[in-house]
Design a protein around this motif. Structure first.
Motif, PDB file in Angstrom:
ATOM      1  N   HIS A  68     -92.057  39.705  -9.087  1.00 54.60           N
ATOM      2  CA  HIS A  68     -93.006  40.098 -10.131  1.00 54.60           C
ATOM      3  C   HIS A  68     -92.653  39.653 -11.549  1.00 54.60           C
ATOM      4  CE1 HIS A  68     -94.965  42.341  -7.028  1.00 54.60           C
ATOM      5  NE2 HIS A  68     -93.938  43.141  -6.859  1.00 54.60           N
ATOM      6  N   CYS A  69     -91.473  39.108 -11.788  1.00 55.04           N
ATOM      7  CA  CYS A  69     -91.129  38.665 -13.138  1.00 55.04           C
ATOM      8  C   CYS A  69     -91.725  37.286 -13.407  1.00 55.04           C
ATOM      9  CB  CYS A  69     -89.618  38.634 -13.338  1.00 55.04           C
ATOM     10  SG  CYS A  69     -88.889  40.276 -13.494  1.00 55.04           S
TER      11      CYS A  69
ATOM     12  N   ASP B  45     -82.783  45.255  -3.053  1.00 53.14           N
ATOM     13  CA  ASP B  45     -84.195  45.618  -3.208  1.00 53.14           C
ATOM     14  C   ASP B  45     -84.672  45.361  -4.628  1.00 53.14           C
ATOM     15  OD1 ASP B  45     -84.314  46.449  -0.561  1.00 53.14           O
ATOM     16  OD2 ASP B  45     -83.745  48.510  -1.065  1.00 53.14           O
ATOM     17  N   LEU B  46     -83.832  45.674  -5.597  1.00 55.02           N
ATOM     18  CA  LEU B  46     -84.199  45.459  -6.994  1.00 55.02           C
ATOM     19  C   LEU B  46     -84.314  43.963  -7.304  1.00 55.02           C
ATOM     20  CD1 LEU B  46     -84.773  46.476  -9.836  1.00 55.02           C
ATOM     21  CD2 LEU B  46     -82.292  46.674 -10.202  1.00 55.02           C
ATOM     22  N   VAL B  47     -83.370  43.182  -6.814  1.00 59.05           N
ATOM     23  CA  VAL B  47     -83.422  41.733  -7.032  1.00 59.05           C
ATOM     24  C   VAL B  47     -84.694  41.151  -6.419  1.00 59.05           C
ATOM     25  CG1 VAL B  47     -82.328  39.531  -6.455  1.00 59.05           C
ATOM     26  CG2 VAL B  47     -80.928  41.458  -7.243  1.00 59.05           C
ATOM     27  N   ARG B  48     -85.041  41.618  -5.236  1.00 53.27           N
ATOM     28  CA  ARG B  48     -86.258  41.132  -4.570  1.00 53.27           C
ATOM     29  C   ARG B  48     -87.503  41.480  -5.396  1.00 53.27           C
ATOM     30  NH1 ARG B  48     -85.325  43.493  -0.223  1.00 53.27           N
ATOM     31  NH2 ARG B  48     -84.258  41.834   0.905  1.00 53.27           N
ATOM     32  N   LEU B  49     -87.546  42.697  -5.910  1.00 57.89           N
ATOM     33  CA  LEU B  49     -88.667  43.124  -6.751  1.00 57.89           C
ATOM     34  C   LEU B  49     -88.787  42.236  -7.987  1.00 57.89           C
ATOM     35  CD1 LEU B  49     -90.797  45.455  -7.490  1.00 57.89           C
ATOM     36  CD2 LEU B  49     -88.939  46.369  -8.886  1.00 57.89           C
ATOM     37  N   LEU B  50     -87.663  41.956  -8.633  1.00 56.54           N
ATOM     38  CA  LEU B  50     -87.679  41.132  -9.846  1.00 56.54           C
ATOM     39  C   LEU B  50     -88.158  39.721  -9.532  1.00 56.54           C
ATOM     40  CD1 LEU B  50     -84.279  42.271 -11.420  1.00 56.54           C
ATOM     41  CD2 LEU B  50     -86.581  43.125 -11.940  1.00 56.54           C
ATOM     42  N   GLY B  51     -87.703  39.194  -8.418  1.00 55.70           N
ATOM     43  CA  GLY B  51     -88.121  37.856  -8.021  1.00 55.70           C
ATOM     44  C   GLY B  51     -89.609  37.772  -7.738  1.00 55.70           C
TER      45      GLY B  51
ATOM     46  N   GLU C 189     -96.291  46.601 -12.274  1.00 59.72           N
ATOM     47  CA  GLU C 189     -97.204  46.737 -13.408  1.00 59.72           C
ATOM     48  C   GLU C 189     -96.473  46.603 -14.738  1.00 59.72           C
ATOM     49  OE1 GLU C 189     -98.865  48.116  -9.805  1.00 59.72           O
ATOM     50  OE2 GLU C 189     -97.040  48.853 -10.805  1.00 59.72           O
ATOM     51  N   ASN C 190     -95.347  47.288 -14.877  1.00 53.96           N
ATOM     52  CA  ASN C 190     -94.624  47.255 -16.150  1.00 53.96           C
ATOM     53  C   ASN C 190     -93.938  45.914 -16.375  1.00 53.96           C
ATOM     54  OD1 ASN C 190     -95.391  49.810 -16.936  1.00 53.96           O
ATOM     55  ND2 ASN C 190     -93.610  50.810 -16.016  1.00 53.96           N
ATOM     56  N   LEU C 191     -93.430  45.300 -15.328  1.00 55.94           N
ATOM     57  CA  LEU C 191     -92.809  43.986 -15.477  1.00 55.94           C
ATOM     58  C   LEU C 191     -93.821  42.953 -15.966  1.00 55.94           C
ATOM     59  CD1 LEU C 191     -90.588  43.906 -12.266  1.00 55.94           C
ATOM     60  CD2 LEU C 191     -89.758  43.984 -14.629  1.00 55.94           C
ATOM     61  N   ILE C 192     -95.023  43.025 -15.434  1.00 59.10           N
ATOM     62  CA  ILE C 192     -96.068  42.075 -15.843  1.00 59.10           C
ATOM     63  C   ILE C 192     -96.520  42.354 -17.273  1.00 59.10           C
ATOM     64  CG2 ILE C 192     -98.453  41.373 -15.408  1.00 59.10           C
ATOM     65  CD1 ILE C 192     -97.867  41.757 -12.404  1.00 59.10           C
ATOM     66  N   GLU C 193     -96.706  43.627 -17.603  1.00 56.15           N
ATOM     67  CA  GLU C 193     -97.186  43.971 -18.944  1.00 56.15           C
ATOM     68  C   GLU C 193     -96.153  43.658 -20.019  1.00 56.15           C
ATOM     69  OE1 GLU C 193     -99.582  47.585 -21.133  1.00 56.15           O
ATOM     70  OE2 GLU C 193     -98.210  48.097 -19.502  1.00 56.15           O
ATOM     71  N   LEU C 194     -94.905  44.026 -19.792  1.00 52.83           N
ATOM     72  CA  LEU C 194     -93.873  43.840 -20.810  1.00 52.83           C
ATOM     73  C   LEU C 194     -93.484  42.379 -20.996  1.00 52.83           C
ATOM     74  CD1 LEU C 194     -91.607  46.915 -19.992  1.00 52.83           C
ATOM     75  CD2 LEU C 194     -93.092  46.613 -22.003  1.00 52.83           C
ATOM     76  N   ALA C 195     -93.739  41.555 -20.001  1.00 53.45           N
ATOM     77  CA  ALA C 195     -93.391  40.139 -20.095  1.00 53.45           C
ATOM     78  C   ALA C 195     -94.115  39.440 -21.244  1.00 53.45           C
ATOM     79  CB  ALA C 195     -93.697  39.429 -18.779  1.00 53.45           C
TER      80      ALA C 195
ATOM     81  N   SER D 117     -84.643  36.094  -4.584  1.00 55.15           N
ATOM     82  CA  SER D 117     -85.576  35.964  -5.700  1.00 55.15           C
ATOM     83  C   SER D 117     -86.265  34.612  -5.743  1.00 55.15           C
ATOM     84  CB  SER D 117     -84.836  36.187  -7.017  1.00 55.15           C
ATOM     85  OG  SER D 117     -83.972  35.091  -7.314  1.00 55.15           O
ATOM     86  N   ASN D 118     -86.028  33.790  -4.715  1.00 55.55           N
ATOM     87  CA  ASN D 118     -86.565  32.423  -4.728  1.00 55.55           C
ATOM     88  C   ASN D 118     -86.119  31.648  -5.966  1.00 55.55           C
ATOM     89  OD1 ASN D 118     -88.065  32.535  -2.256  1.00 55.55           O
ATOM     90  ND2 ASN D 118     -89.578  33.817  -3.303  1.00 55.55           N
ATOM     91  N   GLY D 119     -84.885  31.931  -6.391  1.00 57.81           N
ATOM     92  CA  GLY D 119     -84.302  31.211  -7.515  1.00 57.81           C
ATOM     93  C   GLY D 119     -84.804  31.637  -8.873  1.00 57.81           C
ATOM     94  N   LYS D 120     -85.549  32.736  -8.958  1.00 57.22           N
ATOM     95  CA  LYS D 120     -86.161  33.150 -10.228  1.00 57.22           C
ATOM     96  C   LYS D 120     -85.279  34.092 -11.038  1.00 57.22           C
ATOM     97  CE  LYS D 120     -90.467  34.339 -10.180  1.00 57.22           C
ATOM     98  NZ  LYS D 120     -91.729  35.020  -9.754  1.00 57.22           N
ATOM     99  N   VAL D 121     -84.249  34.669 -10.418  1.00 53.62           N
ATOM    100  CA  VAL D 121     -83.395  35.643 -11.099  1.00 53.62           C
ATOM    101  C   VAL D 121     -81.997  35.067 -11.279  1.00 53.62           C
ATOM    102  CG1 VAL D 121     -82.348  37.940 -10.939  1.00 53.62           C
ATOM    103  CG2 VAL D 121     -84.724  37.592 -10.209  1.00 53.62           C
ATOM    104  N   ASP D 122     -81.462  35.171 -12.499  1.00 59.03           N
ATOM    105  CA  ASP D 122     -80.080  34.775 -12.765  1.00 59.03           C
ATOM    106  C   ASP D 122     -79.156  35.966 -12.566  1.00 59.03           C
ATOM    107  OD1 ASP D 122     -80.902  32.217 -13.366  1.00 59.03           O
ATOM    108  OD2 ASP D 122     -80.966  32.552 -15.526  1.00 59.03           O
TER     109      ASP D 122
END
Length: 253
Positions: A196-197, A188-194, A159-165, A220-225
């Protein structure tokens, strides 16, 4: 595609790599203190065409070094560390492509939308990065401020990742519990970021080899650096070389 992002961490006026969770008013546990200044690393990153790196000032006594780095690589580095609505424009005018903000956004350990609006008026969303560096809690992860010592009630979740984006150009997220330990990334954190970011995001914490770039890419399916610090040869590490990181970026551009 996941990219390597460089960093320059400044502590007490020196380029250092520290154990993030140890940082406090008295100092920090140090993994490496460089004989070179921040300008040297900024010039190196510029020469190698590395983009999206950040300069982080950890506490006081780092402003002069920070400004020298930004001057050496104008528009090539982001700046974070004590950024507020009052001083953000100074660092942008000095050459930072973006400013990175965390603690300023909290009042009495609560997220302040008013402060976010104030700094956005200075930077615009296009030059603002929200640092959502966090610690693990019983319920997942919560943003940590005050040099990662104060765990707030603001969760790093879908929720917060989507809102703050909607309010910034990128996220920067240090996993403070593993920062500087070279013990492996928080998968786990990297997976979450991938998952929902919806904007660019850079993860830092625990990376120790080229395999971690591949792992972040997969999780992250390539979405996180990924930022790599203490394990990198230019910071005294033995896990991975800057040359390997540059080669990775070229292969996965």
């Amino acid at each position: 595609m996941t990219q390597f992002r460089p960093c320059i961490d400044l502590h007490q006026g020196k380029v250092k790599q520290i154990v993030g969770g140890s940082l406090n008013d008295k100092g920090a546990k140090e993994n490496f203190i460089s004989e070179y200044d921040a300008k040297y690393y900024a010039s190196l990153y510029k020469e190698q065409g590395l983009l999206g790196g950040h300069v982080i000032a950890l506490g006081k006594g780092n402003k002069a070094e920070s400004l020298e780095a930004l001057k050496a690589y104008p528009q090539g580095l982001q700046f974070g560390g004590g950024v507020t609505a009052r001083n953000a424009s100074e660092f942008l005018n000095a050459g930072a492509s973006h400013v990175i903000v965390t603690s300023y956004l909290f009042e009495n350990d609560e997220f302040s939308w008013d402060r976010l609006d104030k700094i956005k008026r200075e930077t615009g969303t296009e030059r603002l990065i929200l640092d959502l560096s966090c610690r693990r809690t019983n319920n997942g992860w919560s943003i940590a401020t005050n040099r990662w010592q104060t765990v707030t009630s603001t969760a790093v979740n879908k929720e917060n990742l989507i809102e703050l984006a909607d309010h910034c150009d990128e996220f920067l997220i240090h996993a403070a519990d593993v920062e500087g330990l070279q013990s492996g990334i928080d998968e786990d954190l990297v997976r979450l970021l991938g998952e929902h970011c919806t904007i660019p995001v850079t993860y830092a914490g625990g990376a120790r080899s080229i395999d971690d770039l591949q792992k972040v890419h997969q999780l992250s399916n390539g979405k996180v650096d990924l930022t790599i610090g203490s394990a990198l040869d230019i910071f005294g590490g033995k896990g991975i070389t800057l040359e390997e990181c540059i080669h990775w970026n070229k292969q996965h551009a």
